[in-house]
Design a protein around this motif. Structure first.
Motif, PDB file in Angstrom:
ATOM      1  N   ILE A   1       0.155   8.242   7.493  1.00 52.94           N
ATOM      2  CA  ILE A   1       1.130   8.907   6.696  1.00 52.94           C
ATOM      3  C   ILE A   1       1.006   9.087   5.292  1.00 52.94           C
ATOM      4  CG2 ILE A   1       3.517   7.700   5.915  1.00 52.94           C
ATOM      5  CD1 ILE A   1       3.864   6.123   8.344  1.00 52.94           C
ATOM      6  N   LEU A   2       0.161   8.357   4.716  1.00 53.71           N
ATOM      7  CA  LEU A   2      -0.170   8.661   3.441  1.00 53.71           C
ATOM      8  C   LEU A   2      -0.981   9.856   3.025  1.00 53.71           C
ATOM      9  CD1 LEU A   2      -0.645   4.973   1.932  1.00 53.71           C
ATOM     10  CD2 LEU A   2       1.427   6.501   1.655  1.00 53.71           C
ATOM     11  N   ALA A   3      -1.641  10.075   4.125  1.00 56.87           N
ATOM     12  CA  ALA A   3      -2.653  11.549   4.058  1.00 56.87           C
ATOM     13  C   ALA A   3      -1.433  12.565   4.109  1.00 56.87           C
ATOM     14  CB  ALA A   3      -3.393  11.672   5.175  1.00 56.87           C
TER      15      ALA A   3
ATOM     16  N   VAL B   1       1.768  -5.907 -12.386  1.00 56.72           N
ATOM     17  CA  VAL B   1       2.815  -6.687 -11.938  1.00 56.72           C
ATOM     18  C   VAL B   1       3.879  -5.963 -10.913  1.00 56.72           C
ATOM     19  CG1 VAL B   1       4.342  -8.667 -12.108  1.00 56.72           C
ATOM     20  CG2 VAL B   1       2.205  -8.386 -13.168  1.00 56.72           C
ATOM     21  N   LEU B   2       4.363  -4.806 -11.922  1.00 57.35           N
ATOM     22  CA  LEU B   2       5.385  -3.885 -11.440  1.00 57.35           C
ATOM     23  C   LEU B   2       5.033  -3.547  -9.757  1.00 57.35           C
ATOM     24  CD1 LEU B   2       7.855  -2.516 -11.800  1.00 57.35           C
ATOM     25  CD2 LEU B   2       6.527  -0.582 -12.701  1.00 57.35           C
ATOM     26  N   PHE B   3       3.936  -3.313  -9.421  1.00 57.66           N
ATOM     27  CA  PHE B   3       3.619  -2.714  -8.348  1.00 57.66           C
ATOM     28  C   PHE B   3       3.065  -3.650  -7.425  1.00 57.66           C
ATOM     29  CE2 PHE B   3       3.657   1.893  -9.498  1.00 57.66           C
ATOM     30  CZ  PHE B   3       3.789   1.659 -11.030  1.00 57.66           C
ATOM     31  N   LYS B   4       2.909  -4.726  -7.570  1.00 51.81           N
ATOM     32  CA  LYS B   4       2.639  -5.916  -6.787  1.00 51.81           C
ATOM     33  C   LYS B   4       1.480  -5.420  -5.894  1.00 51.81           C
ATOM     34  CE  LYS B   4       6.198  -9.034  -7.012  1.00 51.81           C
ATOM     35  NZ  LYS B   4       6.352 -10.050  -7.136  1.00 51.81           N
ATOM     36  N   ARG B   5       0.378  -4.786  -6.533  1.00 55.21           N
ATOM     37  CA  ARG B   5      -0.802  -4.341  -5.723  1.00 55.21           C
ATOM     38  C   ARG B   5      -1.849  -5.532  -5.737  1.00 55.21           C
ATOM     39  NH1 ARG B   5      -3.220   1.203  -7.469  1.00 55.21           N
ATOM     40  NH2 ARG B   5      -4.881   0.003  -6.593  1.00 55.21           N
TER      41      ARG B   5
ATOM     42  N   THR C   1      -5.268  12.202 -12.222  1.00 59.25           N
ATOM     43  CA  THR C   1      -4.246  11.275 -12.590  1.00 59.25           C
ATOM     44  C   THR C   1      -3.988  10.282 -11.328  1.00 59.25           C
ATOM     45  OG1 THR C   1      -3.191  12.597 -14.035  1.00 59.25           O
ATOM     46  CG2 THR C   1      -2.149  10.665 -13.840  1.00 59.25           C
ATOM     47  N   VAL C   2      -3.731  11.023 -10.191  1.00 55.17           N
ATOM     48  CA  VAL C   2      -3.441  10.276  -9.014  1.00 55.17           C
ATOM     49  C   VAL C   2      -4.412   9.435  -8.581  1.00 55.17           C
ATOM     50  CG1 VAL C   2      -2.690  10.567  -6.631  1.00 55.17           C
ATOM     51  CG2 VAL C   2      -1.584  12.143  -8.382  1.00 55.17           C
ATOM     52  N   LEU C   3      -5.503  10.006  -8.749  1.00 58.91           N
ATOM     53  CA  LEU C   3      -7.023   9.295  -8.125  1.00 58.91           C
ATOM     54  C   LEU C   3      -7.256   8.170  -9.056  1.00 58.91           C
ATOM     55  CD1 LEU C   3      -9.164  12.044  -6.605  1.00 58.91           C
ATOM     56  CD2 LEU C   3      -7.633  10.523  -5.469  1.00 58.91           C
ATOM     57  N   LEU C   4      -6.842   8.304 -10.460  1.00 63.41           N
ATOM     58  CA  LEU C   4      -7.128   7.000 -11.379  1.00 63.41           C
ATOM     59  C   LEU C   4      -6.371   5.911 -10.967  1.00 63.41           C
ATOM     60  CD1 LEU C   4      -7.970   8.893 -14.718  1.00 63.41           C
ATOM     61  CD2 LEU C   4      -9.663   7.617 -13.336  1.00 63.41           C
ATOM     62  N   ALA C   5      -4.891   6.370 -10.663  1.00 62.91           N
ATOM     63  CA  ALA C   5      -4.054   5.380 -10.544  1.00 62.91           C
ATOM     64  C   ALA C   5      -4.324   4.538  -9.393  1.00 62.91           C
ATOM     65  CB  ALA C   5      -2.797   5.994 -10.312  1.00 62.91           C
TER      66      ALA C   5
ATOM     67  N   ILE D   1       1.007  -1.137  -0.030  1.00 59.62           N
ATOM     68  CA  ILE D   1      -0.143  -0.049  -0.033  1.00 59.62           C
ATOM     69  C   ILE D   1       0.992   1.312   0.059  1.00 59.62           C
ATOM     70  CG2 ILE D   1      -0.196  -0.029   2.491  1.00 59.62           C
ATOM     71  CD1 ILE D   1      -3.119   1.132   1.976  1.00 59.62           C
ATOM     72  N   GLY D   2       0.587   2.339  -0.672  1.00 57.56           N
ATOM     73  CA  GLY D   2       1.145   3.505  -0.720  1.00 57.56           C
ATOM     74  C   GLY D   2       2.182   3.628  -1.849  1.00 57.56           C
ATOM     75  N   THR D   3       2.211   2.667  -2.607  1.00 62.21           N
ATOM     76  CA  THR D   3       3.100   2.575  -4.018  1.00 62.21           C
ATOM     77  C   THR D   3       2.490   3.883  -4.673  1.00 62.21           C
ATOM     78  OG1 THR D   3       3.399   0.360  -3.431  1.00 62.21           O
ATOM     79  CG2 THR D   3       4.350   1.515  -5.294  1.00 62.21           C
ATOM     80  N   SER D   4       1.397   3.820  -4.938  1.00 59.15           N
ATOM     81  CA  SER D   4       0.933   4.882  -6.003  1.00 59.15           C
ATOM     82  C   SER D   4       1.312   6.381  -5.578  1.00 59.15           C
ATOM     83  CB  SER D   4      -0.371   4.644  -6.510  1.00 59.15           C
ATOM     84  OG  SER D   4      -1.488   4.676  -5.234  1.00 59.15           O
ATOM     85  N   GLN D   5       0.940   6.493  -4.322  1.00 62.55           N
ATOM     86  CA  GLN D   5       1.253   7.780  -3.538  1.00 62.55           C
ATOM     87  C   GLN D   5       2.739   8.377  -3.871  1.00 62.55           C
ATOM     88  OE1 GLN D   5      -0.520   5.610  -2.042  1.00 62.55           O
ATOM     89  NE2 GLN D   5      -2.622   6.384  -1.792  1.00 62.55           N
TER      90      GLN D   5
END
Lengths: 321, 336
Positions: free
Chosen positions: B270-272, B324-328, B306-310, B8-12
């Motif tokens: 932390i992510l907020a 796969v790269l992000f292993k979500r 863009t961030v929210l779509l991700a 979790i948090g990768t996209s942010q």
């Protein structure tokens, strides 16, 4: 003898009285927008003082930024049969019917600080406003004169995007520096007319322009943004007022404090005294029937460090800015 | 084996990194940092310094949102507390000033909490009251003018530095650490998530949901008070008309960018905070870029979208191959 003296005295005093009586008997209603800014508060304070100076019975209705309250206030002034109505219109349109009511009651209306839609031109006597294009021009011309032919990169802190004052002050400044190829605006961003945004935007300007070394002058559309920008420059180790010239508009008290400390160079006044010229126009109109021009432009006075900024600060600090 | 990114948090974090790189492209001196008067000075530092108020707000906001609530009043509470701090700064000592301002924030939070938890008013309506009235209260305190002060003690909280870091950044990190310790160091976080997920079941399971609800609003008020003090200390004055204006929306956006759902439940403090810095990195980038100001909001909207779509799980499914790269994991991963 005694009787004659008495008669003479009473005649003289009567004559004196009747001259002053025109103004003293006059009742003027003022529909003020509300307390949207420090300048607005100062305008109210100064208007009261100017009315007192002329012995005018002055009634102020605070509209709390709402047009419907202003319309109500004008109707109630008409019902009271006042001698004149001052109006600081919150918006430019929607005044036709209520101003016609005032016209039918033969009560002259004077607009203060803001104009209304051109379609309503014949519904009011005159408008007392400042020309914000001219304000920008005065600022630009001061900078051209002060730069004295040397190359000068200017960064500009704009007001809120889309606000007419911001557009006009930008245009005026560009007109003012148009003839001088040495003075050019290198960066321009909005600081939303606030200190906090002015400071933040100036911080980024400083970094984008080689730590501020390439900045010769800052032009801000109002003094509040400049106060923020001055802080940003000081924190970056620059010397505003000497290394970097500053010129802004409004002439609020705090910029005079900065000028007295040598940290600001110039400000162009947006005078809070719009009521003074309006009173004079009304008195001349009522007494002598003099028709005022359709637009009375207030003076856009330039203040620099040479104008005893501390004294100006003292005179302005209690006006409610 | 291969480098594993956190679930979790990768996209942010990727988003923050990309925006910082974009800033570096539009403004090559973006990562330059020098020392000026004993404090670090540079655009990157500005991002964290200017982002501090919204980051502080988002720390409180994330807890409220995790409880399926919302706090619209934080901007107005900032204005109130900033006004109190600035009005008292020159006549009282710093501890008194801080106690008064933080106390006011606490009271504002208590008011919101009571309206929501005891009277059962919907959070958006309950906090709307203070959002509107609060700015008026702040204007009453300052009498409609900008109250300035000269006290160096209070100014330190806005413009000073601790070990080279600007004080607002240090305060934000401190507040984050304190909140994490309270929430994640105890069972409190679990109770907040449980209540946000299903208040009735949580109450039946013996969680004092009412008390916790009041508690999170008080904490949000406290965070807003601190943000208000920082904002006032920064400009050496209190501008009741503009301090914290619309920042409640930025704080909510920061929380949402941080992956916390407005329907409550899982949350990440932390992510907020990372979300708040993403917003500010964007703002700073726009200012450095030299684009005309008319484009500011459009650029911002595109980046946020863009961030929210991700983060969108559905969209993520479509891009599973790349993902796969992000292993979500499809379930959205576990809490941080």
């Amino acid at each position: 003898m005694n009787l004659r003296a008495l008669l003479l005295a009473s005649a003289v005093s009567g004559a004196l009285f009747s001259v002053g009586a025109q103004a003293a008997d006059m009742t003027i209603g003022f529909s003020q927008i509300g307390s949207e800014s420090g300048w607005r508060a100062a305008e109210t304070t100064v208007s009261k003082a100017e009315a007192k100076k002329r012995n005018i019975n002055f009634k102020i209705a605070d509209a709390q930024q709402k047009q419907e309250n202003q319309i109500k206030a004008i109707r109630s002034f008409v019902a009271q049969g006042v001698d004149a109505i001052f109006l600081a219109p919150v918006v430019a349109t929607g005044w036709d019917s209520v101003l016609k009511e005032a016209q039918e009651a033969k009560i002259p209306v004077v607009l203060l600080d803001r104009d209304i839609d051109p379609a309503g031109k014949d519904l009011y006597l005159t408008a007392v406003t400042s020309d914000s294009v001219h304000e920008g021009k005065v600022a630009g011309e001061w900078l051209v004169k002060t730069a004295a032919g040397k190359p000068c990169n200017v960064v500009e802190l704009q007001g809120t995007v889309g606000a007419s004052v911001a557009t006009n002050r930008k245009k005026g400044f560009e007109d003012g520096i148009a003839g001088a190829s040495n003075v050019k605006i290198v960066r321009s961003q909005t600081g939303d007319f606030t200190r906090a945004k002015g400071k933040e935007v100036m911080e980024s300007f400083i970094k984008a322009e080689g730590g501020g070394k390439n900045i010769c002058a800052v032009y801000a559309h109002n003094d509040d943004m400049m106060v923020g920008a001055i802080q940003a420059m000081k924190e970056a180790g620059l010397k505003p007022g000497t290394e970097v010239l500053t010129v802004s508009i409004d002439a609020v008290p705090d910029i005079f404090k900065a000028m007295a400390a040598g940290e600001a160079n110039a400000t162009v006044e947006l005078t809070p005294n719009m009521a003074g010229p309006a009173f004079d126009a009304i008195i001349a109109f009522k007494d002598k029937g003099t028709m005022p021009p359709k637009w009375i432009q207030t003076e856009s006075k330039l203040y620099t460090q040479a104008d005893n900024p501390m004294a100006v600060y003292e005179s302005k600090k209690d006006l409610g800015y | 084996m291969a480098l594993r990114l956190p679930r979790i948090g990768t996209s942010q974090i990727v988003a923050l990194g990309l925006i910082l790189v974009a800033n570096w492209i539009v403004s090559p001196q973006f990562f330059d940092i020098r020392v000026q008067d004993g404090r670090l000075f540079g655009s990157l530092i500005d991002v964290f310094n200017r982002g501090a108020p919204v980051a502080l707000l988002s720390i409180g906001m994330v807890l409220v949102i995790a409880m399926r609530g919302i706090d619209l009043s934080v901007g107005a509470v900032m204005a109130i507390c900033g006004a109190i701090a600035a009005s008292l700064a020159d006549t009282h000592s710093l501890p008194v000033v801080l106690a008064a301002a933080l106390g006011a924030g606490l009271l504002c939070g208590l008011w919101n909490g009571l309206l929501v938890a005891v009277l059962g008013i919907q959070p958006i309506v309950a906090t709307l009251i203070l959002m509107v009235a609060g700015r008026g209260i702040a204007q009453l305190i300052t009498e409609g003018r900008i109250v300035t002060f000269t006290s160096p003690d209070l100014a330190f909280l806005g413009g000073g530095s601790v070990l080279g870091l600007p004080t607002p950044v240090v305060l934000t990190l401190g507040m984050m650490a304190l909140t994490l310790a309270l929430v994640r160091g105890t069972a409190l976080g679990l109770m907040i998530e449980a209540t946000g997920g299903n208040p009735r079941a949580s109450a039946l399971a013996g969680i004092g949901t009412r008390f916790i609800t009041v508690g999170v609003y008080v904490w949000s008020g406290l965070c807003a008070a601190l943000a208000g003090i920082v904002a006032s200390a920064d400009i050496l004055g209190a501008d009741a008309n503009n301090a914290g204006l619309w920042l409640e929306l930025d704080a909510i956006l920061a929380v949402v960018i941080g992956g916390t759902s407005l329907f409550g439940g899982r949350f990440s403090i932390i992510l907020a905070v990372v979300g708040a810095f993403i917003i500010q990195a964007m703002n700073t980038g726009i200012l450095l870029s030299g684009f005309p100001p008319e484009t500011n909001l459009v650029v911002k909207a595109v980046v946020v979208l863009t961030v929210l779509l991700a983060q969108s799980p559905r969209l993520g499914g479509h891009f599973a191959g790349i993902g796969v790269l992000f292993k979500r994991s499809k379930s959205g991963g576990k809490r941080s």
